[in-house]
Design an enzyme around this catalytic site. Structure first.
Site, PDB file in Angstrom:
ATOM      1  N   SER A  26       0.828  -1.202   0.000  1.00  0.00           N
ATOM      2  CA  SER A  26       0.000   0.000   0.000  1.00  0.00           C
ATOM      3  C   SER A  26       0.862   1.251   0.000  1.00  0.00           C
ATOM      4  O   SER A  26       2.066   1.192   0.221  1.00  0.00           O
ATOM      5  CB  SER A  26      -0.921   0.002   1.215  1.00  0.00           C
ATOM      6  OG  SER A  26      -0.203   0.489   2.338  1.00  0.00           O
ATOM      7  N   LYS A  27       0.197   2.368  -0.248  1.00  0.00           N
ATOM      8  CA  LYS A  27       0.873   3.667  -0.302  1.00  0.00           C
ATOM      9  C   LYS A  27       1.687   3.938   0.947  1.00  0.00           C
ATOM     10  O   LYS A  27       2.749   4.529   0.896  1.00  0.00           O
ATOM     11  CB  LYS A  27      -0.179   4.772  -0.373  1.00  0.00           C
ATOM     12  CG  LYS A  27      -0.802   4.970  -1.699  1.00  0.00           C
ATOM     13  CD  LYS A  27      -1.584   6.271  -1.653  1.00  0.00           C
ATOM     14  CE  LYS A  27      -2.578   6.305  -2.794  1.00  0.00           C
ATOM     15  NZ  LYS A  27      -3.400   7.490  -2.789  1.00  0.00           N
ATOM     16  N   ARG A  28       1.114   3.568   2.087  1.00  0.00           N
ATOM     17  CA  ARG A  28       1.740   3.923   3.362  1.00  0.00           C
ATOM     18  C   ARG A  28       2.854   2.951   3.737  1.00  0.00           C
ATOM     19  O   ARG A  28       3.668   3.260   4.601  1.00  0.00           O
ATOM     20  CB  ARG A  28       0.704   3.928   4.490  1.00  0.00           C
ATOM     21  CG  ARG A  28      -0.426   4.887   4.259  1.00  0.00           C
ATOM     22  CD  ARG A  28      -0.236   6.183   5.041  1.00  0.00           C
ATOM     23  NE  ARG A  28      -1.097   7.229   4.491  1.00  0.00           N
ATOM     24  CZ  ARG A  28      -0.884   8.514   4.640  1.00  0.00           C
ATOM     25  NH1 ARG A  28       0.183   8.952   5.294  1.00  0.00           N
ATOM     26  NH2 ARG A  28      -1.698   9.398   4.124  1.00  0.00           N
ATOM     27  N   ASP A  29       2.858   1.757   3.118  1.00  0.00           N
ATOM     28  CA  ASP A  29       3.835   0.740   3.507  1.00  0.00           C
ATOM     29  C   ASP A  29       5.262   1.211   3.371  1.00  0.00           C
ATOM     30  O   ASP A  29       6.098   0.969   4.225  1.00  0.00           O
ATOM     31  CB  ASP A  29       3.688  -0.519   2.631  1.00  0.00           C
ATOM     32  CG  ASP A  29       2.507  -1.349   3.072  1.00  0.00           C
ATOM     33  OD1 ASP A  29       2.076  -1.177   4.226  1.00  0.00           O
ATOM     34  OD2 ASP A  29       2.021  -2.145   2.259  1.00  0.00           O
ATOM     35  N   VAL A  88       7.501   3.841  -2.339  1.00  0.00           N
ATOM     36  CA  VAL A  88       6.572   3.109  -3.204  1.00  0.00           C
ATOM     37  C   VAL A  88       6.124   3.988  -4.378  1.00  0.00           C
ATOM     38  O   VAL A  88       5.246   3.616  -5.136  1.00  0.00           O
ATOM     39  CB  VAL A  88       5.319   2.589  -2.458  1.00  0.00           C
ATOM     40  CG1 VAL A  88       5.672   1.499  -1.486  1.00  0.00           C
ATOM     41  CG2 VAL A  88       4.594   3.704  -1.754  1.00  0.00           C
TER      42      VAL A  88
END
Ligand code: GLU
Length: 510
Positions: free
Chosen positions: A262-265, A273
């Protein structure tokens, strides 16, 4: 393939482009170029609520940075423009109308409150509400109302949407290039909204109409669109158009393999990312590969291997080699685990391939930003010695700052080992060799070879033991026990600075 291959990358400008999106663009690009076809960029911005300022520019900039340019798209008009759906919006209504005309779509007047109430009611009974053949004849739509009633409602300005009439009791046999045959029972499909009350088409309608008008032959997109494939095929059938071929790319998974990346990962796990840095309107900053010092070639090569492999041991591929080797049939179905270490590995490999002159230019820019003077230092030579241990340009500094700055102190442990009572005398002798006529005749004489020959010659002839001289000498020059060959360091740093560093060490020991 007799027809000219045409593929498109069709992002919605709802934020920065995630690397999963970049991978989709790359696979489209590779496939197009492999088959001598066209790669289009189409901006799917019909949902104005989700539009994010700057997102389109970001997408274009990312594709440019990665060197995967589109043949047709915004600001690169071809014969099928415009390439922003918001600029095509007047076009879609007639297609929705045509589907109503042919009995494949209908007007629906249910308000969102009414539909919500139905949903809740179903939930309470442990069921799910689907607007389709199941219950469409019990709802408020033109399948139930007479032609006059329907026209009257529209004339009265009642809000409506246009829904697709999905077929009952049909098994659809779909084909995906990556997944092979996919069977779908039409009874599970809902009657998707094609046209909204705000006068805008939904994604599904605009996407199909545009793919048709833009003569798209292959739809290559992320797995999250696989559930829409049945509807899309049905839409082509309803229009009487030939459907393109479909290929749904596997998901990109978190490094742990647990769920979608995900975007936040990225920032949570310490890697970007996004291809480029992105600052949100709220001021949050997401890191990007470009700003983190990655080479676009390395990022591209890494992305190519997310879900694809050439079936050989080769891992380093130039863009041209990727075009040559790429085959959709070799793309896997299973999710591709993202591996930040592998990305660094690619980066390291690509940094080694950068030519020393070019790398020296980048390193000089880096040093300039840090306000470090390179006067008297052959930066190209330092780069050629350091790059083997570097992954990023910034590592060249971590590995070789001593070329540009006199060490301010000495690593304590190393000094304990290297600086002995007899060291000053030995270092004084080194200074006298550096000062000797054999090393002062001309600039070339301060070469690595000459220095090595003279100093080693002395050590051997006096039977001193290399460590006794070389360890303190390295420490005097570097401040720690690291760096390339000591004679290379002497040669690059130059006579005056070398002697000054050695004398400083002599003082320190004294
Ligand atoms: N606009 C869709 C997206 O944002 C495009 C999906 C497709 O390629 O059909 O991913």
């Amino acid at each position: 393939m007799s027809q000219k291959v045409r593929v498109r990358f069709a992002p919605s400008p709802t934020g920065p482009l995630h690397i999963g999106g970049v991978r989709t663009a790359l696979f489209n690009y590779l496939f197009a170029k492999k088959h001598g076809g066209d790669f289009l960029l189409r901006i799917e911005d019909t949902d104005q609520n989700r539009y994010v300022e700057g997102a389109e520019e970001y997408i274009v900039e990312a594709l440019n940075w990665l060197n995967i340019p589109y043949d047709e798209g915004p600001n690169k008009e071809g014969n099928c423009g415009p390439y922003r759906q918001s600029e095509r919006k007047d076009l879609y209504k007639q297609y929705a109308d045509a589907l109503i005309e042919s009995g494949n779509a209908y007007y629906a007047f249910d308000t969102s409150e009414e539909l919500d109430a139905r949903r809740k009611d179903h939930e309470a009974k442990g069921k799910t509400f689907i607007y389709n053949w199941h219950n469409r004849l019990k709802l408020k739509n033109s399948l139930v109302f007479s032609e006059e009633e329907t026209q009257q409602k529209i004339a009265n300005g009642e809000e409506y949407v246009i829904r697709f009439k999905s077929p009952e009791d049909e098994t659809l046999f779909l084909h995906d290039i990556i997944r092979g045959g996919v069977q779908v029972d039409s009874n599970i499909l809902d009657d998707k909204v094609l046209f909204k009350s705000d006068g805008m088409p939904t994604y599904h309608l605009a996407n199909i109409v545009d793919d048709h008008l833009m003569k798209i032959t292959h739809v290559i997109r992320g797995e999250e669109w696989l559930p829409s494939m049945a509807l899309h095929i049905l839409l082509y059938r309803a229009f009487g158009w030939n459907a393109p071929q479909f290929a749904h790319l596997p998901l990109i998974l978190k490094p742990t393999g647990n769920g979608k990346l995900s975007k936040r990962d990225g920032d949570k796990m310490g890697f970007p990312v996004f291809p480029l840095e992105w600052k949100t309107a709220e001021g949050d900053l997401f890191s990007g590969y470009r700003e983190d010092g990655y080479l676009p070639e390395a990022v591209l090569n890494m992305l190519a291997f997310l879900g694809w492999n050439p079936g050989t041991e080769q891992e380093i591929f130039s863009l041209d080699q990727l075009i040559e080797a790429f085959e959709l049939e070799r793309v896997h179905k299973a999710g591709a685990k993202f591996d930040p270490e592998k990305t660094k590995w690619f980066q390291h490999q690509y940094l080694q391939l950068v030519d020393d002159e070019k790398l020296a230019e980048d390193f000089k820019k880096f040093l300039q930003d840090k306000k470090i003077s390179t006067a008297g230092i052959n930066v190209t030579r330092t780069v050629s010695l350091l790059k083997e241990r570097a992954t990023f340009v910034s590592d060249l500094w971590d590995q070789g700052s001593f070329f540009f700055e006199t060490p301010q102190n000495y690593d304590e442990k190393a000094a304990g080992k290297a600086f002995k009572p007899e060291t000053p005398e030995l270092l004084r002798k080194v200074v006298s060799i550096l000062n000797s006529s054999a090393l002062s005749a001309g600039a070339d004489d301060f070469s690595t070879e000459n220095l090595s020959e003279k100093v080693k010659g002395w050590i051997t002839s006096e039977n001193i033991g290399f460590g006794k001289v070389m360890m303190p000498l390295r420490l005097a020059l570097v401040g720690e026990m690291k760096g390339p060959d000591v004679f290379d360091i002497l040669s690059i740093v130059g006579k005056e600075e070398s002697i000054s560093r050695i004398e400083k060490a002599i003082d320190f020991i004294g």
